[in-house]
Design an enzyme around this catalytic site. Structure first.
Site, PDB file in Angstrom:
ATOM      1  N   SER A  14       0.971  -1.289   0.031  1.00  0.00           N
ATOM      2  CA  SER A  14      -0.150  -0.154   0.006  1.00  0.00           C
ATOM      3  C   SER A  14       0.703   1.020   0.159  1.00  0.00           C
ATOM      4  CB  SER A  14      -0.708   0.188   1.230  1.00  0.00           C
ATOM      5  OG  SER A  14      -1.106   1.546   1.613  1.00  0.00           O
TER       6      SER A  14
ATOM      7  N   TYR B 156      -1.475  -0.557  10.350  1.00  0.00           N
ATOM      8  CA  TYR B 156      -1.524  -0.701   9.124  1.00  0.00           C
ATOM      9  C   TYR B 156      -0.309   0.018   8.058  1.00  0.00           C
ATOM     10  CZ  TYR B 156      -3.307  -0.772   4.562  1.00  0.00           C
ATOM     11  OH  TYR B 156      -4.079  -1.077   3.247  1.00  0.00           O
TER      12      TYR B 156
END
Ligand code: NDP
Ligand code: 8X3
Length: 254
Positions: free
Chosen positions: A139, A152
């Site tokens: 990501s 995250y």
């Protein structure tokens, strides 16, 4: 020889779109996820195009995953592609307000789950050799910090570095590794992140013309169908509407 592909997290979003894209291309599919009804519906739909093997499993269950993989038919003894896609973010509150259980779940899924599937399937990818490839879902959060990203983003930084490191250990096997690093993409990801809050989901994507799961599937198909001598190391992509917010400065000093 038919190409074979293993996708973790095929019950929604990128994983589901990848299953559709590679089914159209005639690849044999092993699809995983926890939601059995969704997995079966996708299997029924795509079986008109190719052979599909649904495996209901939780990537955090290392032994369950090993048993499921062992049940695959012989054509999966050689694996052309692995898409390590299953993952999630839980919450976007500042770190001090987070539930430690949510941090556990993100680490267990995004990091440990990805390690389990990689380790279990590497022998099959190496048996395929030249032209095989792993695509890991990193990501932009693995590179660029933002408030509320804490665990995250850190889990995706792990995915990025693990992907790059893996390449060194696979040199000579012909197996390729890519870390794909998308930005804002519209999927159930944000419903999961915000505990099913539809208003927060809508606000996340409002007017942003976010990337769609089909865009990611097309990109991953491109990555895995490059000539066998080319490795895409990492690939970061954002919608045109998304850029960086700059540095924050606390001006409360006396
Ligand atoms: P979705 O929520 O739409 O899909 C997530 C998938 O992961 C589902 O199929 C879900 O299946 C599966 N999954 C989650 N936890 C587990 C588990 N413990 N065991 C097995 N499967 C699991 O999200 P996206 O498609 O958007 O996200 C896919 C990946 O891409 C994730 O790794 C995410 O971090 C990453 N990503 C997403 C971005 C975005 O903006 N959407 C941007 C960058 C990266 P089930 O619930 O049935 O188990
Ligand atoms: C998902 C993209 O920007 O929400 O990985 O972290 S972001």
């Amino acid at each position: 020889m038919t190409s074979t592909l293993f996708i973790t997290g095929a019950t929604s979003g990128f994983g589901e779109a990848c299953a559709r894209r590679f089914a159209q291309a005639g690849w044999s599919l092993a699809l995983t996820g926890r939601r059995e009804a969704r997995l079966q519906a996708l299997t029924d739909e795509l079986s008109a195009l190719t052979d599909v093997h649904p495996l209901v499993l939780d990537v955090r269950d290392r032994h369950g995953m090993a048993a499921a993989i062992a049940s695959l038919p012989a054509k999966f003894d050689k694996l052309t592609g692995l898409i390590n896609n299953a993952g999630l973010a839980l919450g976007a509150e500042p770190a001090p307000q987070c539930d430690l259980n949510d941090w556990d779940i993100m680490v267990d899924t995004n990091i440990k789950g990805l390690l389990y599937s990689t380790h279990l399937l590497l022998p099959r990818l190496i048996a395929h050799g030249r032209g095989a490839g792993i695509v890991n879902l990193g990501s932009i959060a693995g590179t660029w910090p933002y408030p509320g990203s804490h665990v995250y983003g850190a889990s995706k930084a792990f995915v990025r570095q693990f992907s790059l490191n893996l390449r060194n250990d696979l040199v000579g096997t012909g197996v390729r590794v890519t870390d794909i690093e998308p930005g804002l993409c519209e999927s159930e990801f944000s419903l999961v992140r915000f505990g099913g809050d539809q208003a927060k989901y809508d606000a996340t994507y409002a007017g942003a013309e976010a990337i769609q799961p089909e865009d990611i599937a097309e990109t991953i198909h491109w990555i895995l169908t490059q000539p066998a001598h080319i490795n895409i190391n990492s690939l970061e992509l954002m919608p045109v509407s998304q850029t960086w917010a700059g540095f924050a400065i606390d001006r409360s000093a006396k």
